[in-house]
Design an enzyme around this catalytic site. Structure first.
Site, PDB file in Angstrom:
ATOM      1  N   ASP A 149      95.254  27.467  65.319  1.00  0.00           N
ATOM      2  CA  ASP A 149      93.852  27.567  65.759  1.00  0.00           C
ATOM      3  C   ASP A 149      92.818  27.814  64.651  1.00  0.00           C
ATOM      4  O   ASP A 149      93.041  28.654  63.785  1.00  0.00           O
ATOM      5  CB  ASP A 149      93.680  28.752  66.714  1.00  0.00           C
ATOM      6  CG  ASP A 149      94.744  28.837  67.763  1.00  0.00           C
ATOM      7  OD1 ASP A 149      95.589  27.938  67.848  1.00  0.00           O
ATOM      8  OD2 ASP A 149      94.731  29.830  68.512  1.00  0.00           O
ATOM      9  N   GLU A 324      93.742  30.418  76.812  1.00  0.00           N
ATOM     10  CA  GLU A 324      93.629  30.930  75.452  1.00  0.00           C
ATOM     11  C   GLU A 324      92.276  30.546  74.842  1.00  0.00           C
ATOM     12  O   GLU A 324      91.586  29.666  75.341  1.00  0.00           O
ATOM     13  CB  GLU A 324      94.747  30.328  74.575  1.00  0.00           C
ATOM     14  CG  GLU A 324      96.142  30.645  75.088  1.00  0.00           C
ATOM     15  CD  GLU A 324      97.256  30.101  74.195  1.00  0.00           C
ATOM     16  OE1 GLU A 324      98.218  30.841  73.975  1.00  0.00           O
ATOM     17  OE2 GLU A 324      97.179  28.958  73.738  1.00  0.00           O
TER      18      GLU A 324
HETATM   19  C1  FRU Z   1      96.693  29.376  70.670  1.00  0.00           C
HETATM   20  C2  FRU Z   1      97.383  30.680  70.333  1.00  0.00           C
HETATM   21  C3  FRU Z   1      96.452  31.840  70.562  1.00  0.00           C
HETATM   22  C4  FRU Z   1      97.005  32.899  69.669  1.00  0.00           C
HETATM   23  C5  FRU Z   1      97.450  32.083  68.486  1.00  0.00           C
HETATM   24  C6  FRU Z   1      98.650  32.617  67.771  1.00  0.00           C
HETATM   25  O1  FRU Z   1      97.187  28.265  70.019  1.00  0.00           O
HETATM   26  O2  FRU Z   1      98.551  30.802  71.101  1.00  0.00           O
HETATM   27  O3  FRU Z   1      96.330  32.231  71.900  1.00  0.00           O
HETATM   28  O4  FRU Z   1      96.064  33.867  69.326  1.00  0.00           O
HETATM   29  O5  FRU Z   1      97.735  30.787  68.966  1.00  0.00           O
HETATM   30  O6  FRU Z   1      98.887  31.931  66.587  1.00  0.00           O
END
Ligand code: FRU
Length: 560
Positions: A149, A324
């Site tokens: 992300d 998310e």
């Molecule tokens: C989304 C996610 C988020 C989390 C991160 C962990 O892709 O699962 O929810 O904070 O990646 O790397």
């Protein structure tokens, strides 16, 4: 090439000096110490990685004190590549990396207990020159290692800051840090040092940055305040996810963690990805957080004390997976391609995994109003019974969030250009994953309904990066190369769909979920297609952003 493997068992009584200043001591067949003398001057310890090897649990100990825990796929059979472990901060200390090796017996025909200890080495340099034919030219990628992300993006004094979920110890997910890159044009990116590293509260999951103009948090006027999830994995119990703050008083170059962390907790396993923003009407901060399969909204005077205001979404939109990386912002409404002064609506971006329109992860959105306390959608029927609206119908567009403080009040967003279904398996090694190009969000109306559009940000205009086709009725465009790989873009005006077919385009073998068509509904007839190709991605914008599909490709040579 002759394979030279060292059996740890055979070494149980001896040490293996790679240099006078480094010793490897074997403690058991699956346990060793990499010991580096306090007098050692090298900049890096180079760790050999094999992606098929299980993660070794490594404790980093300096002068007998635990500094951190990291997980590294230390090579057992062959070395795929190296990752550097920086020694600078431990200079003058006796450093020990204690590795529990989690020996992979299944993979080695029962031999087991083999680790490429001889390949661990000290060095003053680490080669970051590009070794990947699939590395994009103008999309952001990490110099090496894994990225997911985008995090904490903001714009300040002419510079875009992009932080990102980063594993510096391998090109698969793990050891989450906030990596950092900067750009003045969203095309050329400069790699900056890691901004936020794991601590005793956990690894650093996704989150956001704000510009605290008035210094409400007590970190000074114009401090950049990062709010992120501290993820602490407890074996047998799972993740404990709490929310923490770090601040920067040098415009985002360096961050200091707040000593009062965590600032927000909840009795729920999936509680993460905080996204705060200043609400001028309320003269206070708002925060949107994902919590299981809904969003929680909060308010605060100072980014530290949070009051829950409301929850959103349990019975609305897509629920194929966990919610998310939320974002909540006022997006301008455009009519005939022009902004209508002052007209805007609130849009809630909600990334969901799995459950996307092409399988796996994707970004859905809701259009409505937000009064500082509660978000309500305009028309519930658009989101009832699992119905959802998607920002991008391609298969590789996830974790979209916006830049805080973007110029001219633009709502500029970026996505992670991959999909959790196969992100760890795509055929690159030196790095894994790129970001999408940046897009400016807008709303457009068709038959009384507002849809979210994503137009390539104006920074890309006139740079010769895209191809534009004027179209009139159903059309198929085939992107290809001399080797016969084909990527098809199919506009069907009768069905009102825009489809991308990558099933016959180079390497699709690494996942059965990869060679799949992505299909977008078209709400208004298309008159143009704008296409950005960059080695391993194709981004298609119908009517300059009214309908968008973002997809990865791994062709034998670049598509044209
Ligand atoms: C989304 C996610 C988020 C989390 C991160 C962990 O892709 O699962 O929810 O904070 O990646 O790397």
């Amino acid at each position: 090439m002759k394979r030279f493997l060292i059996s740890l068992t055979a070494l149980a009584t001896m040490s293996l000096p790679s240099s006078a200043q480094m010793k490897i001591e074997t403690l058991a067949h699956d346990h060793c110490n990499i010991r580096i003398a306090s007098t050692e001057k090298s900049k890096y310890l180079l760790l050999p990685i094999e992606e098929k090897a299980p993660e070794a649990d490594i404790r980093v100990i300096a002068n007998n004190d635990l500094q951190r825990n990291i997980k590294v796929r230390l090579a057992q059979g062959k070395v795929d590549y190296y990752v550097p472990f920086l020694l600078d901060e431990f200079r003058g200390k006796e450093l020990v990396l204690t590795a529990m090796l989690n020996i992979d017996r299944t993979n080695r025909g029962g031999v087991g207990s083999e680790v490429r200890l001889k390949d661990i080495k000290l060095s003053d340099s680490f080669d970051v020159s590009n070794k990947e034919k699939f590395r994009p030219a103008y999309h952001h990628t990490p110099e090496y290692g894994w990225m997911n992300d985008p995090n904490g993006m903001f714009y300040l004094d002419g510079t875009y800051h992009l932080f990102y979920q980063y594993n510096p110890y391998g090109s698969m997910w793990g050891n989450m840090n906030w990596g950092h890159s900067t750009s003045t044009d969203l095309i050329n990116w400069k790699h900056e040092p890691i901004a936020i590293a794991p601590d005793a509260h956990g690894t650093i999951f996704s989150g956001s940055c704000v510009l605290d103009k008035e210094g409400t948090a007590g970190f000074g006027k114009n401090a950049i305040v990062a709010m992120y999830t501290s993820a602490n994995f407890v074996p047998g119990r799972g993740d404990i996810q709490t929310q923490s703050l770090a601040y920067s008083t040098d415009g985002g170059k360096t961050f200091t963690k707040y000593n009062g962390n965590p600032v927000l907790t909840a009795e729920i396993a999936d509680f993460r990805d905080p996204n705060p923003f200043w609400n001028e009407d309320l003269k206070a901060w708002n925060l949107i957080m994902s919590a299981g399969q809904e969003m929680r909204l909060y308010s605060s005077p100072d980014l530290k004390e949070w009051k829950e205001e409301s929850r959103f979404g349990l019975n609305l939109g897509g629920h194929g997976g966990v919610w998310e990386c939320p974002d909540l912002m006022k997006v301008p409404v455009m009519v005939n391609g022009k902004y209508v002064n002052g007209k805007s609506k609130w849009v809630l971006l909600c990334n969901i995994n799995p459950g996307g329109p092409a399988g796996g992860s994707a970004t859905q959105y809701f259009v409505g109003d937000f009064d500082g306390h509660k978000f309500t959608v305009d028309d519930e029927s658009r989101y009832k019974d699992g119905k959802a609206l998607w920002q991008d119908y391609g298969k590789d567009h996830y974790a979209t969030v916006s830049f805080y403080n973007a110029p001219n009040n633009r709502k500029t967003v970026l996505a992670w250009m991959s999909n959790w279904e196969y992100a760890n398996d795509v055929p690159t090694r030196q790095f894994r994953s790129a970001n999408s190009i940046a897009r400016d969000l807008f709303l457009y109306e068709v038959k009384g309904k507002l849809y979210l559009g994503s137009r390539p940000s104006p920074e890309y205009d006139g740079k010769g990066l895209d191809k534009t086709y004027k179209i009139n009725g159903s059309t198929t465009i085939t992107l290809s190369n001399a080797e016969g790989d084909e990527f098809k873009i199919i506009y069907d005006q009768k069905a009102m769909t825009l489809t991308c077919d990558r099933s016959k385009c180079g390497d699709v073998s690494f996942s059965q979920n990869f060679p799949i068509n992505s299909v977008a509904p078209v709400h208004r007839r298309l008159t143009s297609l704008r296409i950005f190709i960059d080695n391993s991605s194709v981004e298609v914008f119908g009517n300059n952003g009214e309908v968008v599909l973002t997809n990865l490709v791994f062709p034998k040579s670049p598509l044209k």
